[in-house]
Design an enzyme around this catalytic site. Structure first.
Site, PDB file in Angstrom:
ATOM      1  N   LYS A  58      -1.649  -3.316   3.858  1.00  0.00           N
ATOM      2  CA  LYS A  58      -0.346  -3.580   4.123  1.00  0.00           C
ATOM      3  C   LYS A  58       0.840  -2.682   4.551  1.00  0.00           C
ATOM      4  O   LYS A  58       0.817  -1.578   3.803  1.00  0.00           O
ATOM      5  CB  LYS A  58       0.238  -4.551   2.706  1.00  0.00           C
ATOM      6  CG  LYS A  58       1.663  -4.864   2.778  1.00  0.00           C
ATOM      7  CD  LYS A  58       2.114  -5.431   1.373  1.00  0.00           C
ATOM      8  CE  LYS A  58       3.580  -5.805   1.301  1.00  0.00           C
ATOM      9  NZ  LYS A  58       4.092  -6.327   0.123  1.00  0.00           N
ATOM     10  N   LYS A  90      -1.308   0.178   0.128  1.00  0.00           N
ATOM     11  CA  LYS A  90       0.146  -0.484   0.313  1.00  0.00           C
ATOM     12  C   LYS A  90       1.064   0.729   0.438  1.00  0.00           C
ATOM     13  O   LYS A  90       1.241   1.473  -0.199  1.00  0.00           O
ATOM     14  CB  LYS A  90       0.663  -1.196  -0.924  1.00  0.00           C
ATOM     15  CG  LYS A  90       2.117  -1.648  -0.528  1.00  0.00           C
ATOM     16  CD  LYS A  90       2.658  -2.713  -1.685  1.00  0.00           C
ATOM     17  CE  LYS A  90       3.758  -3.144  -1.507  1.00  0.00           C
ATOM     18  NZ  LYS A  90       4.394  -4.010  -2.541  1.00  0.00           N
TER      19      LYS A  90
END
Ligand code: PBG
Length: 340
Positions: A262, A207
């Site tokens: 992400k 992330k």
């Protein structure tokens, strides 16, 4: 023979790449990847109260809904063949504290939403976000010290309580999105000793500290709390890719069942590396900023929304994703039905 020499030795007109592209039948036969509703996870923003629905200004078409409205969305998702929903709570400002205690309140918004969804739609997968940012007065994903630094090990204890609270409410999957070190192992151990041996972990492993999360922070109301703060001391530097592979490997070793990259579109190279190098169930999050970009261009008539959204989702599959979290999930699933 290497792949390159295979191409070099072939020559025109023996090789005409356009032959296979000429007709729909051969294009269909040659297609390597396909998108289906089975690949989609719908993120939803949940509010307390009843009969409430508030539009998110920076995400046209997306609303925050109370549990009753969320049940209606879940019913639509299920009818379209979408396997799972991912829940993101909008927590009332009065419940946000420095210690984020509301995050593990068994009567809190998330556990109540999970219970409602699982009792109405037992077959629907319910995924909950494990991170403290909706609950902290400062908007960070963890607990902070006097200097504002996010404390790792103290945060783990809080995340453990939060994940156990979600599992007890019936969440099928807990998804730590906080990026603390060691959290996956800690959650796995807590879930096992708590008797939640079937609760899956979808780790937000790679992330990035991305500017594409802006509209999400508006949607859950954490942008104001975070203020000028940022998450660079725990989320990854967009400049790095080896680090992502290492993060994913660690999360798998600690017991993650699924991993995630992400944001999505600017990070397709990471999706490919994770899938190729680790060969584990790999998910990707087409985040709020990506949704906002596509919506804005479509609203201006600059892009064909349906074609661009379906192309972007297929691109995730080509890059190696097994599934995609997307705010377009309902529309995309509907378009796939209409396209049949
Ligand atoms: C917070 C969280 C974020 C998103 C999902 N979980 C925001 C952040 O890290 O600041 C972003 C999702 C999106 O932008 O759609 N733990």
């Amino acid at each position: 023979m290497s792949a390159t020499s295979r191409f070099v030795s072939s020559h025109f007109p023996d090789t005409r790449m356009r032959r296979m592209r000429r007709d729909d039948f051969s294009r269909r036969l040659m297609q390597e990847h396909r998108l289906s509703a089975d690949d989609l996870i719908l993120p939803v923003f949940v509010l307390d109260g009843s009969g409430r629905e508030e539009a998110v200004a920076s995400m046209p078409g997306v609303s925050r809904r109370s549990i009753d409205g969320t049940l209606k969305i879940a019913e639509r998702a299920l009818a379209l063949g979408i396997p799972a929903l991912a829940l993101f709570p909008v927590i009332d400002t009065s419940l946000k504290t420095a210690d984020a205690a509301e995050a593990w309140n068994p009567e809190g918004l998330v556990p109540r939403t999970v219970q409602a969804l699982k009792s109405h739609f037992p077959e629907l997968g319910v995924i909950t976000d494990v991170a403290l940012d909706p609950y902290t007065s400062h908007g960070q994903d963890g607990l902070i010290d006097d200097t504002g630094y996010v404390l790792n090990d103290e945060t783990l204890a809080a995340l453990e309580k939060q994940a156990l609270c979600h599992a007890a409410a019936g969440a099928d999957v807990v998804a730590p999105s906080d990026m603390m070190d060691g959290r996956v192992g800690r959650l796995r151990a807590a879930l096992e000793s708590g008797g939640h041996i079937h609760t899956r972990i979808l780790a937000y492993s790679a992330k990035y500290a991305s500017a594409f999360y802006g509209p999400f922070r508006d949607a859950v109301g954490s942008a104001g709390n975070l203020g000028k703060g940022n998450k660079k001391s725990y989320q990854m530097d967009p400049a790095n890719s080896d680090e992502a592979v290492r993060e994913v490997a660690l999360d798998i070793a600690e017991g993650a069942d699924m991993v995630m990259v992400k944001p999505g579109m600017p990070y397709l190279d990471i999706v490919r590396r994770v899938k190729s190098e680790l060969a584990v169930p790999t998910f990707v999050y087409q985040v709020s900023g990506e949704y906002a970009m596509l919506k804005a261009a479509a609203a201006n008539g600059w892009l064909d929304e349906r074609a661009c959204v379906l192309e972007s989702l297929l691109a995730f599959k080509r890059a190696g994703a097994d599934g995609v979290l997307s705010y377009f999930a309902l529309e995309a699933a509907q378009w796939l039905v209409e396209g049949k």
